[in-house]
Design an enzyme around this catalytic site. Sequence first.
Site, mmCIF file in Angstrom:
data_model
loop_
_atom_site.group_PDB
_atom_site.id
_atom_site.type_symbol
_atom_site.label_atom_id
_atom_site.label_comp_id
_atom_site.label_asym_id
_atom_site.label_seq_id
_atom_site.Cartn_x
_atom_site.Cartn_y
_atom_site.Cartn_z
ATOM 1 C CG ASP A 1 -2.049 0.992 1.111
ATOM 2 O OD1 ASP A 1 -2.419 1.351 -0.026
ATOM 3 O OD2 ASP A 1 -2.564 1.431 2.166
ATOM 4 N N GLY B 1 -0.230 5.426 -4.444
ATOM 5 C CA GLY B 1 -0.872 6.689 -4.827
ATOM 6 C C GLY B 1 -0.256 7.868 -4.091
ATOM 7 C CB SER C 1 -8.867 -5.259 -2.636
ATOM 8 O OG SER C 1 -9.496 -4.007 -2.869
ATOM 9 C CD GLU D 1 -13.403 -4.973 -0.898
ATOM 10 O OE1 GLU D 1 -12.198 -5.293 -0.861
ATOM 11 O OE2 GLU D 1 -14.322 -5.804 -0.799
ATOM 12 C CG ASN D 2 -8.053 -1.935 -4.753
ATOM 13 O OD1 ASN D 2 -7.176 -2.768 -4.553
ATOM 14 N ND2 ASN D 2 -8.257 -0.942 -3.890
ATOM 15 C CD GLU E 1 3.162 -12.862 15.856
ATOM 16 O OE1 GLU E 1 3.219 -11.689 16.278
ATOM 17 O OE2 GLU E 1 2.680 -13.808 16.512
HETATM 18 C C1 IPE Z 1 -5.414 -2.583 0.146
HETATM 19 O O1 IPE Z 1 -5.121 -1.249 -0.091
HETATM 20 C C2 IPE Z 1 -5.427 -3.341 -1.135
HETATM 21 C C3 IPE Z 1 -4.139 -3.544 -1.782
HETATM 22 C C4 IPE Z 1 -2.977 -3.149 -1.322
HETATM 23 C C5 IPE Z 1 -4.180 -4.252 -3.015
HETATM 24 P P1 IPE Z 1 -6.263 -0.139 -0.224
HETATM 25 O O2 IPE Z 1 -5.567 1.146 -0.474
HETATM 26 O O3 IPE Z 1 -7.268 -0.562 -1.230
HETATM 27 O O4 IPE Z 1 -6.941 -0.177 1.209
HETATM 28 P P2 IPE Z 1 -7.828 0.889 1.990
HETATM 29 O O5 IPE Z 1 -8.869 1.390 1.033
HETATM 30 O O6 IPE Z 1 -6.914 1.982 2.425
HETATM 31 O O7 IPE Z 1 -8.377 0.148 3.155
HETATM 32 C C1 IPE Z 2 -1.699 0.211 -3.243
HETATM 33 O O1 IPE Z 2 -1.473 1.566 -3.293
HETATM 34 C C2 IPE Z 2 -2.032 -0.399 -4.569
HETATM 35 C C3 IPE Z 2 -3.440 -0.813 -4.710
HETATM 36 C C4 IPE Z 2 -4.346 -0.746 -3.793
HETATM 37 C C5 IPE Z 2 -3.833 -1.338 -5.996
HETATM 38 P P1 IPE Z 2 -2.643 2.617 -3.268
HETATM 39 O O2 IPE Z 2 -3.021 2.912 -4.680
HETATM 40 O O3 IPE Z 2 -3.757 2.209 -2.403
HETATM 41 O O4 IPE Z 2 -1.901 3.882 -2.647
HETATM 42 P P2 IPE Z 2 -2.476 4.913 -1.607
HETATM 43 O O5 IPE Z 2 -2.923 4.125 -0.408
HETATM 44 O O6 IPE Z 2 -3.619 5.605 -2.278
HETATM 45 O O7 IPE Z 2 -1.336 5.811 -1.329
HETATM 46 MG MG MG Z 3 -4.133 2.482 -0.408
#
Ligand code: IPE
Ligand code: IPE
Ligand code: MG
Length: 234
Positions: free
Chosen positions: A21, A24, A66, A68-69, A201
Site C-alpha cells: 500500500d 498513490g 482487492s 474493492e479496488n 503476526e
Molecule cells: C489494500 O489497499 C489493497 C491492496 C494493497 C491491493 P487499499 O488502499 O485498497 O486499502 P484501503 O482502502 O486503504 O483500506
Molecule cells: C496500493 O497503493 C495499490 C493498490 C491498492 C492497488 P494505493 O493505490 O492504495 O496507494 P495509496 O494508499 O492511495 O497511497
Molecule cells: Mg491504499
Amino acid sequence: MDTAEKDKPQNEIHHMAFIMDGNGRWAKKRHLPREYGHSAGAKKFREIIRHCANRGIGCVTVYAFSTENWKRPKKEVNTIMKLFRDYIKEAERDFEKNDVRVIFIGNRKVFDEKLRREMETVERLTASRSKILCVAINYGGRGEIVDAVNSLIAKGAASVTEEDITNAIYSGVVPPPDLIVRTGGEMRLSNFMLWQSAYSELFFTDTLWPDFTTDEVDSIIEQFCQRNRRYGGI
Ligand code: IPE
Ligand code: IPE
Ligand code: MG
C-alpha cells in the site's frame, strides 16, 4: 537475554505476505499522477520478491488488487490491470529463469478469457517449483470464504468444518501467513486473508510501498523472530 532465551528456537517463516500500500501517496508527494506510483510499485514488487526468495522464504503472497479496488477511477484501474498483464507476460517468457511457482488467488471470473488463459499457463508452466509466489488479484477475504462455502455446498455438504473451509479456499496450497506486512501506514487488513490471518503476526510500516527496502524486510524478519507466538497457550 539469558542463555535459555538465546537457545530458544527462532520462529520459522513458511509464508510471508505483503499488503503493498501507498503507491498513490508516493506519486502525489512527487506531484505525479497516481499511475506513476503503481509503475514504481510494480518495480518494487519484483525487487522484494527476489529478496524474499534469496532469503529462502518458501512462500510469499502479495496483495495486488482487492475486490474493492474497482471503485477507483477507470484510468487508474486500467493502469493496474496493464501492469498485471505485463507481469504475467514476463512470468511466462522468463519462467525458466525464475525458480518459483506462481499462483493467483482471487475471483478470476471478471477477467477476460485471454487473461485467464495466460494466468493458467503461468501456473501450469511453473507448477513443479517448490517455492511459491502467490499473487492476490481481484481478491477479497470475505468473498473467498463465501466462495469456499458455496463450493462445499455444491459438492453436497450440509454443514462444514474449519478444515473443510481451509481446504476449499483459493489459497489451498499455501500455508497461513506467518507474518503480514503492510506498508503505507494504515493499520488494517482491508479484506486480506481474513480466514488465514487468525494467528499471523502483523507488521505495519509508514514507508510507502515504492520506498520500501530489502533492509526493512530484513529488519521485520528479525523482529518476527523475537515475537512470542502463543496461539492461545501460555
Ligand atoms: C489494500 O489497499 C489493497 C491492496 C494493497 C491491493 P487499499 O488502499 O485498497 O486499502 P484501503 O482502502 O486503504 O483500506
Ligand atoms: C496500493 O497503493 C495499490 C493498490 C491498492 C492497488 P494505493 O493505490 O492504495 O496507494 P495509496 O494508499 O492511495 O497511497
Ligand atoms: Mg491504499
